[in-house]
Design a protein around this motif. Structure first.
Motif, PDB file in Angstrom:
ATOM      1  N   VAL A 180       4.274   2.262   2.251  1.00 29.09           N
ATOM      2  CA  VAL A 180       5.223   3.359   2.119  1.00 29.09           C
ATOM      3  C   VAL A 180       4.451   4.650   2.318  1.00 29.09           C
ATOM      4  N   ASN A 181       4.977   5.509   3.188  1.00 26.63           N
ATOM      5  CA  ASN A 181       4.407   6.836   3.400  1.00 26.63           C
ATOM      6  C   ASN A 181       4.950   7.749   2.306  1.00 26.63           C
ATOM      7  N   VAL A 182       4.130   8.053   1.308  1.00 27.51           N
ATOM      8  CA  VAL A 182       4.590   8.856   0.180  1.00 27.51           C
ATOM      9  C   VAL A 182       4.861  10.308   0.571  1.00 27.51           C
ATOM     10  N   LEU A 183       4.356  10.741   1.717  1.00 26.47           N
ATOM     11  CA  LEU A 183       4.643  12.102   2.167  1.00 26.47           C
ATOM     12  C   LEU A 183       6.112  12.256   2.556  1.00 26.47           C
TER      13      LEU A 183
ATOM     14  N   LEU B 279       0.841  -1.196   0.000  1.00 27.00           N
ATOM     15  CA  LEU B 279       0.000   0.000   0.000  1.00 27.00           C
ATOM     16  C   LEU B 279       0.877   1.246   0.000  1.00 27.00           C
ATOM     17  N   TYR B 280       0.679   2.099  -0.977  1.00 26.06           N
ATOM     18  CA  TYR B 280       1.279   3.427  -0.981  1.00 26.06           C
ATOM     19  C   TYR B 280       0.221   4.351  -0.411  1.00 26.06           C
ATOM     20  N   MET B 281       0.587   5.052   0.649  1.00 27.05           N
ATOM     21  CA  MET B 281      -0.405   5.825   1.394  1.00 27.05           C
ATOM     22  C   MET B 281       0.197   7.120   1.915  1.00 27.05           C
ATOM     23  N   LYS B 282      -0.668   7.967   2.453  1.00 29.63           N
ATOM     24  CA  LYS B 282      -0.231   9.186   3.135  1.00 29.63           C
ATOM     25  C   LYS B 282      -0.275   8.899   4.633  1.00 29.63           C
ATOM     26  N   GLY B 283       0.904   8.920   5.244  1.00 26.42           N
ATOM     27  CA  GLY B 283       1.006   8.584   6.657  1.00 26.42           C
ATOM     28  C   GLY B 283       1.445   7.145   6.823  1.00 26.42           C
ATOM     29  N   SER B 284       1.228   6.639   8.019  1.00 27.96           N
ATOM     30  CA  SER B 284       1.584   5.248   8.327  1.00 27.96           C
ATOM     31  C   SER B 284       0.324   4.517   8.771  1.00 27.96           C
TER      32      SER B 284
ATOM     33  N   PRO C  57      -4.411   6.817  -1.745  1.00 26.44           N
ATOM     34  CA  PRO C  57      -3.612   5.601  -1.678  1.00 26.44           C
ATOM     35  C   PRO C  57      -3.740   4.737  -2.924  1.00 26.44           C
ATOM     36  N   GLN C  58      -2.773   3.827  -3.049  1.00 28.32           N
ATOM     37  CA  GLN C  58      -2.771   2.840  -4.121  1.00 28.32           C
ATOM     38  C   GLN C  58      -2.459   1.480  -3.515  1.00 28.32           C
ATOM     39  N   LEU C  59      -3.317   0.523  -3.818  1.00 26.97           N
ATOM     40  CA  LEU C  59      -3.148  -0.832  -3.296  1.00 26.97           C
ATOM     41  C   LEU C  59      -2.713  -1.775  -4.414  1.00 26.97           C
ATOM     42  N   TYR C  60      -1.702  -2.581  -4.102  1.00 21.79           N
ATOM     43  CA  TYR C  60      -1.199  -3.620  -5.014  1.00 21.79           C
ATOM     44  C   TYR C  60      -1.306  -4.955  -4.299  1.00 21.79           C
TER      45      TYR C  60
ATOM     46  N   GLY D 130       6.435   9.018  -8.582  1.00 21.18           N
ATOM     47  CA  GLY D 130       6.733   7.822  -9.366  1.00 21.18           C
ATOM     48  C   GLY D 130       5.626   6.794  -9.354  1.00 21.18           C
ATOM     49  N   VAL D 131       4.986   6.595  -8.200  1.00 24.16           N
ATOM     50  CA  VAL D 131       3.942   5.571  -8.114  1.00 24.16           C
ATOM     51  C   VAL D 131       2.726   5.964  -8.962  1.00 24.16           C
ATOM     52  N   LYS D 132       2.490   7.251  -9.089  1.00 24.41           N
ATOM     53  CA  LYS D 132       1.382   7.712  -9.947  1.00 24.41           C
ATOM     54  C   LYS D 132       1.672   7.404 -11.413  1.00 24.41           C
TER      55      LYS D 132
END
Length: 150
Positions: free
Chosen positions: A92-95, A61-66, A114-117, A103-105
């Motif tokens: 990963v906290n993208v912030l 999960l790419y997210m904002k925060g933890s 967020p983005q879930l894989y 890059g993830v975008k």
């Protein structure tokens, strides 16, 4: 009546309001937000790093925060759904990593976080994950992942 009208401006002029912004430098530097820099910001290397995250972790999960302190309502919602499913996941906290955030975008061709894989495949953002959770698709997908990792 005249006395009440004149009393209001006197009260208003004696009132002082202090407005403090979080970024005004009024707190100790230890509490200021810090961004971690990735030494190499070459786009190809960032993409390779994201590919490694996505393929090296069954649920990413790419997210904002933890997970323990999400800094975005959408990230918090996805965390809640994953926790209800009872699965372990990497995040990963993208912030903290602006180059990974951008890059993830590009990697997913999806504009939001967020983005879930799951199992190396991009599943979606909060709306898609929510829809899958409500329909039971997310449970089915994650059950398959739990079986693969056992």
């Amino acid at each position: 009546m005249a006395k009440q009208a004149s009393a209001l401006p006197v009260f208003a002029s004696s009132l002082s309001v202090v407005v403090r912004n979080f970024s005004d430098g009024g707190s100790h530097d230890d509490f200021a937000p810090k961004k971690k820099e990735i030494k190499n910001t070459d786009e190809e290397e960032i993409m390779a790093m994201i590919q490694e995250h996505v393929t090296g972790n069954p649920i990413m999960l790419y997210m904002k925060g933890s997970p323990s302190a999400p800094q975005c309502g959408f990230s918090a919602k996805v965390i809640g759904m994953l926790q209800k499913e009872g699965v372990d996941f990497a995040s990963v906290n993208v912030l903290d990593y602006p180059s990974i955030r951008d890059g993830v975008k590009k990697f997913s061709q999806w504009p939001t976080i967020p983005q879930l894989y799951v199992d190396g495949e991009f599943i979606g953002g909060c709306d898609i994950v929510t829809s899958m959770h409500e329909s039971g698709e997310l449970t089915d997908l994650l059950k398959d992942m739990v079986k693969k990792t056992e």
